[in-house]
Design a protein around this motif. Sequence first.
Motif, short mmCIF file in Angstrom:
data_model
loop_
_atom_site.label_atom_id
_atom_site.label_comp_id
_atom_site.label_asym_id
_atom_site.label_seq_id
_atom_site.Cartn_x
_atom_site.Cartn_y
_atom_site.Cartn_z
N ASP A 68 0.81 -1.21 0.00
CA ASP A 68 0.00 0.00 0.00
C ASP A 68 0.85 1.27 0.00
OD1 ASP A 68 -2.13 -1.71 0.14
OD2 ASP A 68 -2.42 -1.46 2.30
N TYR A 69 1.95 1.25 0.75
CA TYR A 69 2.74 2.45 0.92
C TYR A 69 4.03 2.46 0.12
CZ TYR A 69 -0.50 3.00 4.76
OH TYR A 69 -1.64 3.11 5.50
N GLY A 70 4.34 1.39 -0.57
CA GLY A 70 5.58 1.33 -1.34
C GLY A 70 5.67 2.41 -2.40
N LYS A 71 4.58 2.64 -3.11
CA LYS A 71 4.58 3.68 -4.14
C LYS A 71 4.73 5.06 -3.53
CE LYS A 71 1.90 1.10 -7.50
NZ LYS A 71 0.65 0.98 -8.23
N ASP A 72 4.12 5.26 -2.36
CA ASP A 72 4.23 6.55 -1.70
C ASP A 72 5.65 6.81 -1.21
OD1 ASP A 72 1.51 7.00 -2.09
OD2 ASP A 72 0.97 6.07 -0.18
N VAL A 73 6.30 5.77 -0.70
CA VAL A 73 7.69 5.89 -0.27
C VAL A 73 8.57 6.19 -1.47
CG1 VAL A 73 9.64 4.63 0.72
CG2 VAL A 73 7.40 4.45 1.78
N ASP A 74 8.33 5.52 -2.59
CA ASP A 74 9.09 5.79 -3.81
C ASP A 74 8.90 7.23 -4.27
OD1 ASP A 74 10.02 3.20 -3.81
OD2 ASP A 74 8.58 2.49 -5.32
N GLU A 75 7.69 7.73 -4.14
CA GLU A 75 7.40 9.11 -4.53
C GLU A 75 8.15 10.09 -3.63
OE1 GLU A 75 5.74 12.15 -6.82
OE2 GLU A 75 5.89 10.01 -7.18
N VAL A 76 8.19 9.83 -2.33
CA VAL A 76 8.92 10.69 -1.40
C VAL A 76 10.41 10.65 -1.75
CG1 VAL A 76 9.62 10.98 1.01
CG2 VAL A 76 7.23 10.55 0.46
N ASN A 77 10.92 9.47 -2.03
CA ASN A 77 12.34 9.36 -2.42
C ASN A 77 12.63 10.12 -3.71
OD1 ASN A 77 13.52 7.85 -0.33
ND2 ASN A 77 12.70 5.95 -1.16
N ALA A 110 12.16 21.33 -2.02
CA ALA A 110 12.46 20.78 -0.69
C ALA A 110 11.21 20.78 0.18
CB ALA A 110 13.57 21.59 -0.02
N ASN A 111 10.44 21.85 0.14
CA ASN A 111 9.21 21.90 0.94
C ASN A 111 8.20 20.86 0.46
OD1 ASN A 111 10.13 23.93 2.62
ND2 ASN A 111 9.37 25.56 1.29
N GLU A 112 8.17 20.61 -0.83
CA GLU A 112 7.27 19.58 -1.37
C GLU A 112 7.69 18.18 -0.89
OE1 GLU A 112 5.95 17.88 -5.73
OE2 GLU A 112 6.70 19.92 -5.58
N ALA A 113 8.97 17.92 -0.88
CA ALA A 113 9.47 16.61 -0.40
C ALA A 113 9.19 16.44 1.08
CB ALA A 113 10.96 16.48 -0.68
N LEU A 114 9.44 17.48 1.87
CA LEU A 114 9.19 17.40 3.31
C LEU A 114 7.70 17.25 3.61
CD1 LEU A 114 11.73 20.13 4.46
CD2 LEU A 114 11.90 17.66 4.86
N ALA A 115 6.87 17.95 2.85
CA ALA A 115 5.42 17.83 3.05
C ALA A 115 4.93 16.43 2.68
CB ALA A 115 4.70 18.88 2.22
N ALA A 116 5.47 15.86 1.60
CA ALA A 116 5.07 14.50 1.21
C ALA A 116 5.48 13.49 2.28
CB ALA A 116 5.69 14.15 -0.14
N PHE A 117 6.68 13.68 2.85
CA PHE A 117 7.14 12.78 3.92
C PHE A 117 6.24 12.89 5.14
CE2 PHE A 117 10.01 12.09 7.63
CZ PHE A 117 10.25 10.75 7.42
N ASP A 118 5.92 14.11 5.54
CA ASP A 118 5.05 14.31 6.71
C ASP A 118 3.64 13.75 6.47
OD1 ASP A 118 7.10 15.50 8.13
OD2 ASP A 118 6.50 17.55 7.56
N ALA A 119 3.13 13.93 5.25
CA ALA A 119 1.80 13.40 4.93
C ALA A 119 1.80 11.88 4.97
CB ALA A 119 1.35 13.90 3.56
N LEU A 120 2.87 11.27 4.48
CA LEU A 120 2.96 9.81 4.51
C LEU A 120 3.05 9.31 5.95
CD1 LEU A 120 3.20 7.11 3.08
CD2 LEU A 120 5.64 7.53 2.81
N LEU A 121 3.83 9.99 6.78
CA LEU A 121 3.92 9.60 8.19
C LEU A 121 2.56 9.69 8.88
CD1 LEU A 121 7.25 11.25 9.41
CD2 LEU A 121 6.78 8.82 9.10
#
Length: 152
Positions: A68-77, A110-121
């Motif tokens: 479920d979250y593998g694609k989201d983790v790939d997107e954050v990376n 950078a803000n987009e990457a940090l926001a995506a990481f926080d949203a995934l968490l």
Amino acid sequence: MHRNPRAVLRAAVAALLRPAAATAPSAASRQALPKATPAPTLAEWRPLPAAALPGSGSRRAFSSSAADYGKDVDEVNRKFAEAREEIEAAMESKETVYFNEEASVARDAANEALAAFDALLARLPPADADSLRRSMGLKMEQLKAELKQLED
């Protein structure tokens, strides 16, 4: 107990460097190898069940929802890598007329990457969120530090 890797490597190199006559077994000490079984024909071939595949056991990055979250983790990376590239480009253009524009693009990435990481968490169950925080948290802190360097 683990072997000393240097000793293992030295032994392997020594075995490779010996003359071929010294390492070749004599005819008396050779054993007959068993005959190989023929490969199955295409009609006989059957795929393995998913449970028999390597890595299909319980060793997953996230316990219950890796798929479920593998694609989201790939997107954050992906966003993390993109942000680092933008920051690097901005640092290279420091003291040029393009710096402000490059810095703005880098900040946004950078803000987009940090926001995506926080949203995934926020979406992950607590155990998975902790695992993700342990595996990717330092990268995000690195991104924040690089962004701060850009501002200085």
